[in-house]
Structure formats: C-alpha cells, structure tokens
Write a protein that holds these residues in place. Sequence first.
Motif, PDB file in Angstrom:
ATOM      1  N   TRP A   1     118.412   6.397  22.637  1.00 37.65           N
ATOM      2  CA  TRP A   1     118.618   5.104  21.627  1.00 37.65           C
ATOM      3  C   TRP A   1     118.267   3.831  22.632  1.00 37.65           C
ATOM      4  O   TRP A   1     117.577   2.918  21.937  1.00 37.65           O
ATOM      5  N   TRP A   2     118.821   3.628  23.858  1.00 36.88           N
ATOM      6  CA  TRP A   2     118.563   2.470  24.571  1.00 36.88           C
ATOM      7  C   TRP A   2     117.186   2.122  24.997  1.00 36.88           C
ATOM      8  O   TRP A   2     116.605   1.144  25.008  1.00 36.88           O
ATOM      9  N   ILE A   3     116.643   3.396  25.224  1.00 36.63           N
ATOM     10  CA  ILE A   3     115.089   3.494  25.798  1.00 36.63           C
ATOM     11  C   ILE A   3     114.353   2.626  24.486  1.00 36.63           C
ATOM     12  O   ILE A   3     113.589   1.870  24.647  1.00 36.63           O
ATOM     13  N   MET A   4     114.588   3.139  23.164  1.00 41.27           N
ATOM     14  CA  MET A   4     113.955   3.054  22.200  1.00 41.27           C
ATOM     15  C   MET A   4     114.150   1.440  21.604  1.00 41.27           C
ATOM     16  O   MET A   4     113.045   0.633  21.561  1.00 41.27           O
ATOM     17  N   ALA A   5     115.390   1.084  21.685  1.00 42.59           N
ATOM     18  CA  ALA A   5     115.608  -0.478  21.527  1.00 42.59           C
ATOM     19  C   ALA A   5     115.031  -1.317  22.673  1.00 42.59           C
ATOM     20  O   ALA A   5     114.582  -2.252  22.295  1.00 42.59           O
ATOM     21  N   GLY A   6     114.804  -0.942  23.702  1.00 38.79           N
ATOM     22  CA  GLY A   6     114.330  -1.706  24.879  1.00 38.79           C
ATOM     23  C   GLY A   6     112.836  -1.939  24.527  1.00 38.79           C
ATOM     24  O   GLY A   6     112.357  -3.191  24.441  1.00 38.79           O
ATOM     25  N   ILE A   7     112.120  -0.692  24.316  1.00 39.84           N
ATOM     26  CA  ILE A   7     110.528  -0.870  23.901  1.00 39.84           C
ATOM     27  C   ILE A   7     110.278  -1.765  22.614  1.00 39.84           C
ATOM     28  O   ILE A   7     109.482  -2.584  22.509  1.00 39.84           O
ATOM     29  N   ILE A   8     111.364  -1.543  21.682  1.00 39.56           N
ATOM     30  CA  ILE A   8     111.135  -2.068  20.458  1.00 39.56           C
ATOM     31  C   ILE A   8     111.289  -3.564  20.719  1.00 39.56           C
ATOM     32  O   ILE A   8     110.364  -4.422  20.201  1.00 39.56           O
ATOM     33  N   TRP A  61     108.279  -6.628  20.564  1.00 40.78           N
ATOM     34  CA  TRP A  61     108.351  -7.664  19.442  1.00 40.78           C
ATOM     35  C   TRP A  61     108.279  -9.140  20.365  1.00 40.78           C
ATOM     36  O   TRP A  61     107.555  -9.999  19.807  1.00 40.78           O
ATOM     37  N   LEU A  62     108.956  -9.106  21.462  1.00 36.65           N
ATOM     38  CA  LEU A  62     108.491 -10.384  22.142  1.00 36.65           C
ATOM     39  C   LEU A  62     107.374 -10.462  22.663  1.00 36.65           C
ATOM     40  O   LEU A  62     106.831 -11.739  22.888  1.00 36.65           O
ATOM     41  N   GLY A  77      99.554   5.141  23.367  1.00 38.70           N
ATOM     42  CA  GLY A  77     100.192   4.442  23.839  1.00 38.70           C
ATOM     43  C   GLY A  77     101.820   4.316  23.960  1.00 38.70           C
ATOM     44  O   GLY A  77     102.344   4.255  24.934  1.00 38.70           O
ATOM     45  N   THR A  78     102.123   4.862  22.593  1.00 45.56           N
ATOM     46  CA  THR A  78     103.828   4.674  22.655  1.00 45.56           C
ATOM     47  C   THR A  78     104.223   6.140  23.422  1.00 45.56           C
ATOM     48  O   THR A  78     105.354   5.842  23.791  1.00 45.56           O
ATOM     49  N   LEU A  79     103.431   7.141  23.067  1.00 48.06           N
ATOM     50  CA  LEU A  79     104.043   7.987  23.880  1.00 48.06           C
ATOM     51  C   LEU A  79     104.058   7.955  25.326  1.00 48.06           C
ATOM     52  O   LEU A  79     105.023   8.149  26.034  1.00 48.06           O
ATOM     53  N   MET A  80     102.847   7.362  25.988  1.00 46.85           N
ATOM     54  CA  MET A  80     102.654   7.171  27.281  1.00 46.85           C
ATOM     55  C   MET A  80     104.015   6.240  27.787  1.00 46.85           C
ATOM     56  O   MET A  80     104.659   6.494  28.657  1.00 46.85           O
ATOM     57  N   ILE A  81     103.942   5.018  27.238  1.00 48.77           N
ATOM     58  CA  ILE A  81     105.323   4.172  27.596  1.00 48.77           C
ATOM     59  C   ILE A  81     106.417   4.699  27.333  1.00 48.77           C
ATOM     60  O   ILE A  81     107.523   4.463  28.367  1.00 48.77           O
TER      61      ILE A  81
END
Length: 233
Positions: free
Chosen positions: A27-34, A38-39, A82-86
């Motif tokens: 969850w933390w990783i997903m939130a950080g990537i999102i 966005w930024l 790209g999403t998978l690799m990141i």
Amino acid sequence: MGTEGFGPRIVELPFGIQVTETVTVTWWIMAGIILLAWLGARNLQMVPGKRQIVVETIVKMINNLTKQTMGEKNMKFAPYIGTLMIFLAVANLAGLLGLRPPTADINTTLALALITFLMIHAFGIRSKGVGKYLKGFFEPFFLLFPINLLGEVATPISLSFRLFGNIVGGLIIMSLLYGALGGFTSALINLNIPLLAVGVPAVFHIYFDLFSGLLQSFIFTMLTMVYVSMAMD
C-alpha cells in the motif's frame, strides 16, 4: 504483531482486521508511486524544466526498451511494462528502508507471474486466433503436446519462484548477518548494543538490495515482454 520464521508479520488494524506486512508495505509503495506520478505529470510545459526532463527521460527509456524487445507494433504494452518495472524496483529496494520487500512474499510474485501468464495466452489467442494458437501446442509434431503444455504451465511457476527466491534469500542472509554481528558485539566487548551492525552490512545491502533487487526487476520485466511477444508472433 507476531512473527513466524522469516515470513511476513501479521499487522492488526482497527476493528480486528488483520493484514500481512506484505499488504501494508505494498500500500505504501503504491501510494508513493501514485503521488510521484501525479507530481511528475502536473503542469507539463512545452519547454521542460528539470522535473519534466527527468520524467520524460524515464518514459523514453521505457518506450525504447519496449520497442527494442517487443517491436514497434507492440508499443501499447509500454505503460504496463513501465508500471511493472517501477513497482518491482521500488518493492525490491524496500529493504534499504528497513521494510520487508513485498516480493519476499510468494503471493506477490505469483500474482504478478499469473498476470504475465494470462497476458501470454490472451494476446496470443487475440493475435493468432484460437485454432492457430492451439495448433502451436502440437508443433513440431503432436507427440510433443504434453511437453509443450507442461512448459506453459511451468512459466508462472518459474517466474514467481525466481523473483521470490532471490529476494527472500537476500532477506534471510541479511537477517542472519545482523543477528551474528549483534552476537559478536556482545561476545567481544560485552555490550548489548550491536555496534558491529553499524556500517558493516552496508556492502551486503548494496548487493542484495540494490544490485540484486534492480537486476531481478529487470529480468522479470524482460521475460514478461519476451514471453508475450513470442506468443503473438
């Protein structure tokens, strides 16, 4: 909160809800990537600034990798690749922050491998048609059907266990190393403070978390692209 061996801990949430450490870190990783996505994508300009240059460089690298591996006709896979690799890169590097990598849980790696497995067959059938795709299981002659079928079934297993084994292996080695250094400190200078654990494990973190983590994320992503593109050819 309890621990069983080297498995993920169980985290107690309000209202008696229990989730594993793997889920919370994910969850933390997903939130950080999102948040970073966005930024990075807001207020894009025709004349890019430093932030936009970094974002465009990352996107260009992912597009080029997808194009070189899967061909220009399959550029539609670039966003997923790209999403998978990141995600894998960040998840594998979580150990540097003192977190348990989600990829050290077979549930995470198997789920990602099953997505690849479904993509292989879904896009293979879409590209070739059902009849031609099924015919490939009997080539070069029909007696090889069991071997071809077994090879397809083994794909998600090999993908998931390769990633899981490398990450959890590094996690176990680092845990044993910290325990040993703490024991050496107590035995040598009679202190309960693990002084030897400060600085000494850094070299091992560079290999097991940084080098091996990034390498395994690249390998998993590359194999996904190769398997999917081969199924479509």
